[in-house]
Scaffold this active site. Structure first.
Site, short mmCIF file in Angstrom:
data_model
loop_
_atom_site.label_atom_id
_atom_site.label_comp_id
_atom_site.label_asym_id
_atom_site.label_seq_id
_atom_site.Cartn_x
_atom_site.Cartn_y
_atom_site.Cartn_z
N CYS A 9 45.98 0.75 -13.54
CA CYS A 9 45.50 -0.59 -13.87
C CYS A 9 44.06 -0.52 -14.36
O CYS A 9 43.44 0.54 -14.35
CB CYS A 9 45.63 -1.53 -12.66
SG CYS A 9 44.52 -1.17 -11.30
N THR A 10 43.54 -1.65 -14.78
CA THR A 10 42.20 -1.67 -15.37
C THR A 10 41.11 -1.26 -14.39
O THR A 10 40.17 -0.57 -14.76
CB THR A 10 41.87 -3.06 -15.95
OG1 THR A 10 42.08 -4.03 -14.93
CG2 THR A 10 42.71 -3.38 -17.15
#
Length: 110
Positions: A9-10
């Site tokens: 994920c980011t």
């Protein structure tokens, strides 16, 4: 059916590991073998070997960012989705991956 993949994920914390857990549980429930690598703030964990990737039927990349080693998946059918999809609908995602893998093995374009 053998599935490999990467979750990232980011931020590289929560969604990475939630996506991994949800996909692993869904695959187990459906009776499929799955190996997932995570790429997060603490680096790469459960790194996939090229042998694991090459012997898999399909790869699921539940990623929100560019990942290291993307070229490792060049010769395998892959589905790329945001981590949210893996978290919200892991069973449907695994079922779709299996459907795509089976159609590709029969020479049918999905």
């Amino acid at each position: 059916m053998k599935i490999v993949g990467v979750c990232a994920c980011t931020v590289g914390i929560a969604h990475t590991y939630i996506a991994q857990e949800k996909l692993e549980k869904a695959a187990k429930k459906l009776g499929y073998e799955i190996h997932l690598e995570t790429q997060g703030t603490i680096g790469t964990e459960n790194a996939l070997t090229q042998e694991e990737i090459d012997s898999a039927d399909i790869s699921i990349l539940a990623i929100d960012v560019k990942i290291k080693g993307m070229e490792r998946f060049d010769n395998i059918t892959k589905i790329t989705v945001p981590t949210d999809i893996a978290i919200k609908s892991p069973t449907k995602l695994i079922e779709k991956a299996v459907e795509v893998a089976k159609s590709r093995s029969k020479g049918i374009k999905a």
